[in-house]
Design a protein around this motif. Structure first.
Motif, PDB file in Angstrom:
ATOM      1  N   SER A 143       0.822  -1.214   0.000  1.00  0.00           N
ATOM      2  CA  SER A 143       0.000   0.000   0.000  1.00  0.00           C
ATOM      3  C   SER A 143       0.856   1.265   0.000  1.00  0.00           C
ATOM      4  CB  SER A 143      -0.929   0.007   1.217  1.00  0.00           C
ATOM      5  OG  SER A 143      -0.191  -0.102   2.424  1.00  0.00           O
ATOM      6  N   THR A 144       2.117   1.165   0.451  1.00  0.00           N
ATOM      7  CA  THR A 144       2.990   2.346   0.453  1.00  0.00           C
ATOM      8  C   THR A 144       3.293   2.828  -0.961  1.00  0.00           C
ATOM      9  OG1 THR A 144       4.923   0.863   0.557  1.00  0.00           O
ATOM     10  CG2 THR A 144       4.067   1.732   2.645  1.00  0.00           C
ATOM     11  N   PHE A 177       0.485   5.208  -1.765  1.00  0.00           N
ATOM     12  CA  PHE A 177       0.250   6.294  -0.819  1.00  0.00           C
ATOM     13  C   PHE A 177       0.633   7.662  -1.372  1.00  0.00           C
ATOM     14  CE2 PHE A 177       1.872   8.966   2.691  1.00  0.00           C
ATOM     15  CZ  PHE A 177       0.671   9.179   3.348  1.00  0.00           C
ATOM     16  N   THR A 192       5.673   3.696   9.046  1.00  0.00           N
ATOM     17  CA  THR A 192       5.371   2.379   8.477  1.00  0.00           C
ATOM     18  C   THR A 192       6.621   1.526   8.361  1.00  0.00           C
ATOM     19  OG1 THR A 192       3.561   3.369   7.205  1.00  0.00           O
ATOM     20  CG2 THR A 192       4.335   1.194   6.523  1.00  0.00           C
ATOM     21  N   LEU A 250      -2.341  -3.554   8.461  1.00  0.00           N
ATOM     22  CA  LEU A 250      -2.681  -2.142   8.254  1.00  0.00           C
ATOM     23  C   LEU A 250      -1.614  -1.241   8.863  1.00  0.00           C
ATOM     24  CD1 LEU A 250      -6.502  -2.290   9.036  1.00  0.00           C
ATOM     25  CD2 LEU A 250      -5.400  -2.327   6.795  1.00  0.00           C
ATOM     26  N   THR A 267      -1.909   2.370   7.685  1.00  0.00           N
ATOM     27  CA  THR A 267      -3.074   3.032   8.276  1.00  0.00           C
ATOM     28  C   THR A 267      -2.816   3.421   9.731  1.00  0.00           C
ATOM     29  OG1 THR A 267      -4.500   1.703   6.837  1.00  0.00           O
ATOM     30  CG2 THR A 267      -5.540   2.813   8.714  1.00  0.00           C
TER      31      THR A 267
END
Length: 449
Positions: free
Chosen positions: A97-98, A101, A214, A230, A233
């Motif tokens: 997901s990074t 982002f 993260t 997550l 998040t």
């Protein structure tokens, strides 16, 4: 991914050596050719050319020797840099997901730019209309005792006070002249500009700290399989809940420096018409100083955000801790930073070059998706190719910023891991086995009594 990073690093290093060796060969060949030119051996121009090639040859050999010695003496640190880049690849691969982002801060920054332009237009549109008395005479029937020619007036009040004059002289009127800005418009423009730079820097700082939180979570998790799903998040949530003040303070410092640079550019543009050598020299020194200051502040802020994401301290304490940690390992920092920049540059150029080549063949009609379709011929097909190249490089820079942040975060975590832990059961190293092997260290296993 691990072997790919190693191959890229060492091929790049040997490629630099090969390029320098080729330069030495070319300059020496040219020197011999000019030396053996029997027709112009004593000509002054030939002598100057021969001396120039000799100087180039000596300089190339010196550079080649310096680079070779640096590679020999820094080979272990280059191996550490490569291993850290590999770790960054693992971290990004674990938290995919990074990679997406950066779209969030990019959209926010586009929104800030649109908002700033809208505010700028609104302030300009808030100017008041100015009316002036027109057609009046100093004396005679077309004069009005309340107004002189060119006086400022209001339409309704003018018509009431000069009604008799208007009936006799139809050319007399309170006519629109121009728009006049309000007295506080300049202050609003200044606030708008300061807010623009501050919010842009704040969004960039928020992105850096969210990614740093993260990747630090990934590093300080002993078993990488236990990394939270997550993680990004949770990092965003911690940043918004606990570190807004840190981001605001750090981004304000950078925004002030950037605003000063923009102001200097504005002043320099207005002073160029005077053609004063002393003023040009002073302005050049100021611009150089604040450029270096901005780079230094960016470096300090980036390390401060990483240390804040790790320890949760305020900006000043995090900046001091990060700066001291870097200064204690300055050689490693320099090598890792340069190797990382070079690798990222290669990646950007590779992706951009591939897209430009593909766009060139498509727009030049060398490649057709369907042979039955007819494609129009472009008068100047290089323009869309250039646009594709610029757009590709811009998008590549956005996504590669994630990789760069991963390397910086894991590197500072690695340095702190070395200082905080000793490999014992109570204080095990969190780095990978590859890094432990390069450093000649290992974690002791727990033995039951």
């Amino acid at each position: 991914m691990r072997w790919f990073a190693w191959i890229i690093v060492w091929v790049s290093l040997f490629g630099v050596l090969a390029l320098l060796g080729f330069c030495c060969y070319i300059t020496w060949t040219k020197y011999r050719e000019t030396s053996n030119d029997e027709e112009n051996v004593d000509a002054p121009a030939n002598t100057a050319v021969k001396i120039s090639w000799l100087i180039f040859f000596i300089a190339s050999c010196i550079v080649l020797g310096v680079v070779l010695l640096l590679i020999i003496f820094l080979r272990n640190r280059i191996r550490i840099a490569t291993a850290l880049i590999t770790e960054a690849s693992r971290a990004v691969g674990s938290i995919m997901s990074t990679l997406f982002f950066p779209l969030v801060p990019w959209i926010l920054q586009m929104g800030v730019i649109a908002w700033t332009i809208a505010v700028w237009l609104y302030i300009f549109s808030s100017a008041m209309p100015v009316y002036r008395a027109r057609g009046l005479a100093e004396t005679g029937g077309c004069s009005c005792q309340f107004y002189s020619p060119g006086d400022r007036c209001e339409v309704q009040e003018f018509n009431e006070k000069c009604q008799s004059t208007l009936e006799i002289c139809p050319e007399v009127a309170c006519a629109f002249k121009t728009y006049e800005g309000r007295s506080y418009s300049d202050y609003f423009h200044a606030i708008n500009i300061i807010g623009f730079f501050w919010v842009l820097c704040f969004i960039s700082a928020f992105s850096d700290m969210a990614l740093a939180g993260t990747f630090s979570t990934w590093y300080w998790t002993f078993k990488k399989s236990d990394v939270p799903f997550l993680a990004l998040t949770w990092s965003i949530g911690r940043t918004l809940r606990y570190h807004i003040g840190t981001l605001a303070f750090g981004s304000l410092i950078l925004a002030i420096c950037r605003l000063i640079r923009v102001t200097l550019e504005y002043i320099d543009a207005h002073l160029r018409k005077y053609d004063n050598g002393f003023v040009k020299c002073v302005m050049c020194c100021f611009k150089c100083f604040f450029w270096c200051l901005e780079k230094f502040i960016k470096f300090i802020n980036r390390n401060a955000y990483i240390m804040c994401a790790i320890h949760g301290k305020n900006f000043c304490r995090s900046a001091r801790k990060g700066f001291n940690l870097v200064m204690r390992n300055i050689i490693r920092v320099f090598v890792v930073d340069k190797v990382t920049d070079f690798l990222l540059l290669l990646g950007k150029l590779l992706i951009t070059g591939g897209m430009v080549a593909l766009a060139f063949y498509i727009f030049s009609n060398d490649v057709n998706v369907n042979e039955d379709d007819e494609y129009p011929e472009y008068t100047y097909y290089l323009l869309p190719v250039i646009i594709v190249g610029i757009g590709t490089y811009f998008v590549t820079c956005i996504f590669f910023s994630v990789y760069h942040m991963a390397v910086d975060t894991i590197f500072l975590c690695f340095l702190e891991d070395l200082e905080r832990n000793d490999g014992s059961v109570e204080k095990p190293y969190y780095m990978s086995k590859n890094l432990l092997k390069i450093l000649g260290k290992k974690n002791k296993k727990y033995k039951e009594q």
